[in-house]
Scaffold this active site. Sequence first.
Site, PDB file in Angstrom:
ATOM      1  N   CYS A 171      26.903 -32.421  28.521  1.00  0.00           N
ATOM      2  CA  CYS A 171      28.108 -33.188  28.217  1.00  0.00           C
ATOM      3  C   CYS A 171      29.345 -32.472  28.744  1.00  0.00           C
ATOM      4  O   CYS A 171      30.266 -33.100  29.232  1.00  0.00           O
ATOM      5  CB  CYS A 171      28.223 -33.403  26.707  1.00  0.00           C
ATOM      6  SG  CYS A 171      29.715 -34.263  26.199  1.00  0.00           S
ATOM      7  N   CYS A 226      30.150 -40.014  21.563  1.00  0.00           N
ATOM      8  CA  CYS A 226      30.683 -38.718  21.959  1.00  0.00           C
ATOM      9  C   CYS A 226      32.089 -38.888  22.539  1.00  0.00           C
ATOM     10  O   CYS A 226      32.283 -39.651  23.492  1.00  0.00           O
ATOM     11  CB  CYS A 226      29.772 -38.067  23.000  1.00  0.00           C
ATOM     12  SG  CYS A 226      30.459 -36.524  23.671  1.00  0.00           S
ATOM     13  N   CYS A 232      31.892 -37.820  26.575  1.00  0.00           N
ATOM     14  CA  CYS A 232      31.161 -38.571  27.601  1.00  0.00           C
ATOM     15  C   CYS A 232      30.799 -39.990  27.186  1.00  0.00           C
ATOM     16  O   CYS A 232      30.284 -40.767  28.000  1.00  0.00           O
ATOM     17  CB  CYS A 232      29.894 -37.815  27.997  1.00  0.00           C
ATOM     18  SG  CYS A 232      28.618 -37.776  26.699  1.00  0.00           S
ATOM     19  N   LYS A 270      55.684  -8.707  -3.515  1.00  0.00           N
ATOM     20  CA  LYS A 270      55.091  -9.959  -3.056  1.00  0.00           C
ATOM     21  C   LYS A 270      54.867  -9.935  -1.540  1.00  0.00           C
ATOM     22  O   LYS A 270      55.719  -9.466  -0.774  1.00  0.00           O
ATOM     23  CB  LYS A 270      55.977 -11.151  -3.430  1.00  0.00           C
ATOM     24  CG  LYS A 270      56.070 -11.399  -4.926  1.00  0.00           C
ATOM     25  CD  LYS A 270      54.744 -11.711  -5.584  1.00  0.00           C
ATOM     26  CE  LYS A 270      54.200 -13.073  -5.223  1.00  0.00           C
ATOM     27  NZ  LYS A 270      54.926 -14.208  -5.770  1.00  0.00           N
ATOM     28  N   LYS A 313      47.649  -7.095  -6.449  1.00  0.00           N
ATOM     29  CA  LYS A 313      48.039  -8.160  -7.384  1.00  0.00           C
ATOM     30  C   LYS A 313      47.087  -9.329  -7.136  1.00  0.00           C
ATOM     31  O   LYS A 313      47.254 -10.093  -6.189  1.00  0.00           O
ATOM     32  CB  LYS A 313      49.488  -8.582  -7.176  1.00  0.00           C
ATOM     33  CG  LYS A 313      49.971  -9.625  -8.182  1.00  0.00           C
ATOM     34  CD  LYS A 313      51.440  -9.941  -7.983  1.00  0.00           C
ATOM     35  CE  LYS A 313      51.927 -10.954  -9.013  1.00  0.00           C
ATOM     36  NZ  LYS A 313      51.261 -12.253  -8.887  1.00  0.00           N
ATOM     37  N   ASP A 370      53.065 -21.505  -3.860  1.00  0.00           N
ATOM     38  CA  ASP A 370      53.669 -20.349  -4.521  1.00  0.00           C
ATOM     39  C   ASP A 370      54.974 -19.916  -3.864  1.00  0.00           C
ATOM     40  O   ASP A 370      55.943 -19.571  -4.541  1.00  0.00           O
ATOM     41  CB  ASP A 370      52.682 -19.170  -4.513  1.00  0.00           C
ATOM     42  CG  ASP A 370      51.515 -19.403  -5.450  1.00  0.00           C
ATOM     43  OD1 ASP A 370      51.548 -20.399  -6.192  1.00  0.00           O
ATOM     44  OD2 ASP A 370      50.571 -18.595  -5.429  1.00  0.00           O
TER      45      ASP A 370
END
Length: 709
Positions: A441, A419, A422, A325, A121, A41
Site C-alpha cells: 500500500c 484504505c 489506496c 509546581k 508532589k 490544573d
Amino acid sequence: MGAMTTTPAAVADASAYARAVEEARTAAAAYYAGGESAVDDDTYDRLVRGIAAYEKEHPDETLADSPTGKVAGGAATGDVPHSAPMLSLDNVFSAEQLVAWAASLERRLGRPVEAWSVEPKLDGLAIAARYEHGRLTRLVTRGDGTAGEDVSHAVGSVVGLPGRLTEPVSLEVRGEVLMTREQFERGNALRTEHGGAPFANARGAAAGTLRAKDRPYRAETTFYGYGALPLPSSGPLGELLERWPHSQVLEYVTGLGVHTAAATDVAPRTLATVAEVQSRVEEIAGLRAELPFGIDGIVIKADLAEDQRAAGAGSRAPRWAIAYKLPAVEKITRLLAVEWNVGRTGVVAPRAVLEPVLIDGSTVTYATLHNPGDITRRDLRLGDRVMVHKAGDIIPRVEAPVVRLRTGEERPIVFPEDCPQCGGEIDTSGQRWRCVRGRDCRLVASISYAVGRDQLDIEGLGATRVVQLVEAGLLTDFADLFVLRREQLLALDRMGVTSTDNLLAAVEGAKAQPLSRVLAALGVRGTGRSMSRRIARHFATMDRLRAADAEAVRRVDGIGTEKAPLIVAELAELAPLIDKLVAAGVNMTEPGATPPPDGAEGGPEAADAPEVALPGGPLAGMTVVVTGAMTGPLAKLSRNRMNELIERAGGTSSSSVSKRTTLLVAGENAGTKRAKAEALGVRVADPDEFAAMVAELLTDDQGDPDDRP
C-alpha cells in the site's frame, strides 16, 4: 524543566472578580467531589492567583465564597474530624520564588534551616490512614482540612496500604492515593466495559474509585505515604513521632510495610542547602516523563521537627513546607477532527486534530489516538472537550473526553471503510487496523525506509529515484533492487553511466550488510533498529530466527509474551520477501554473534538459556545509553552507528536510563537522561572519554565518509 506559566489570570473589575470566584468554586467542587473539573490544573491555579491578586488590591470586596486561604478551595467537606489539621500547601513556580520562600522561613526561625527534605508532589487524593495496634481501621479524605469523608470501605483495595503493619503500633499515616499509568488504563477499560464513561485523567480516576461503593468490578489504586503523626493510643511512639525529623518518620513508616516513594527514582532526600534543593528539584523534574505515576510538583520541607514547630502554620498551609509546581502536562482542549494515516507497513492509524493548546512549553495541535478500538472504548466524539497529556519528549496523547462538558452537539467519529491511502480493503480483525495490501500500500515509503542510512544504507536511492523505479515496474519490493540490470537503469531518465554504476555498486555493497540491518530493512512490526540488533545477536542467522517459535523469540531481551507471537507471524508473512533476498545473495548472518546452543530456540530445555552477547570488548557486560549531540571523534556518527559501536564493543545499547544502566554517554544538551543518570548514580562520560574507551573499534567508523548524523 520547561516554561512555567506564572502569570495570574486577569481579573479587571468587581464583575470579573465575581465571575472568577464562581468559576473557581464550581471547578473546585467538581474536582474534589469526583476528581473531574471543567478546567485543568494549570488554568485553575492561574484563576486562583488572579483572584488573590484582585483581593490584595481590593481587600474590602473579598467574597465569602473566595477559594483563597482555604483548604481544597473551600469546596470539600467531611464529617470525620481529623486528629490534627490536614492542610494544603502553598506554591512557588520558579527558582527565584523558592529561594525567596526559603529565606523568609529562615528569617521567621531566626536561624538557618539545618536540613531540607525534598520529595515528589504526587498527583492523587490526600488520605489519612489510621492504624490501631497495627491494624488499619479507618481511611479519611482531607475534606476541608478539619474533617474529611470516611472511605473506609476501600480498606483492602489500595495497593501499598497494608491491612496490618509489621509492628502492632498505633499511628496515623498520611499520603496520596493515586493510579499509576498502568492502573489508569486498566481501570478505564473496566469502567467502560461496565457501561461507565471513562475518567479524563488518573487523578480523577483515583478519586472516583476510592469513593465508589457497590461497583460490580474492582479497580486498583496505589498509596504513597508522605508522613505520620501520633494518635491518642500511640503511647511512647507518639513522643518519638513528634521529635523525629521528617526523614526519620518516613523511614520508620517504610519499615512498617507502608508504601512510600523511597523505592522510586524520585525518592525523598535530605539536603543541606537551598542550592542542593534546587538541583534535586531539577533532577526530579527531569525524571517526570518516565515515572509510572503522575507528579505535578516537588515538595520542599524543613526536615527537623523543632523547625516545623517554630514555623507553625496558617489556616490553609504550613509555613515550613512549599510545593514547587511544575509546568502542566495535562490540558483540556477540543477534539476538532480525526485524520486516518497509513504507515509504511500498512497500519491504518488515527490521529487527533486538536484546538491548539500550550502544554509543557510547546503548542500541541495533534495527538495520538492509538487505534480504532481505543476510540470506541473511550467513547470519543468530534467536538468533545478532551484531556490531552504530554510530558518531556513523549508524543501527546488523548486520555479521554471530559464527559460532563458535553453539550449534545458532539458527533460520532467516522471510521474509514476503505484504505485512506489506496482505497483497498481494510483488515479490521486485529487491534490495529491494516490495509490488506500491507507494505504494498505504501510501497515507495516501505522501500525508501529499507534503503535508508540506518537500514541497508544504499546511497543514491532517494524517494524520487524509488518512485521512478516503482513506476517503471522495476521494483515490487526492495528485494528487486538486488536483481536490477545495468541496461534497465540506463534506459531511465536522468540515469547516466556514472550514476547507474554508482547505484549498482551501492546495491552490491548492501548485500554484505549484517543481519541486524536486513531485519531493520524488513521493518518487522513491533521492532526497531535496536530490537533488530538484539534479535540478530541472539539468533545469529536468519535460518535460526525463522525456525524459532514464539517462546524462543520471547527470550530476546525486551520482547515480552505479547510481542513474540506477533513477530513470529510477521516473519512468516515476510517469508516470500526473505526468500527473494536469500536468492539474490543478501547476507543473512550477524558477524561476531554466537548462535544459541542446540535446543535453545524453543522447548523447555531452553528455559534457562542466557541471552547471547558478543564476546569480550571494552564494554563487555555494560549497558550503555547515548544522549545529546556527539562531538569530537564521534561527531560524524549517527545514533544508530553509536549503538552498533556499543554492541561491537561487547556492550548492550539502550534508549532509556534505569538502574540497569552502566554508562551514559552525554553529549551537548543531554537533558533529562543526564539528570536521571546522576540521580541514580550512573557513570556519565563525555564524547571524548567514550571515544577513548572504544578507540580501536572507532577507527572503522571514522573511515566511513557516508556516515552522517
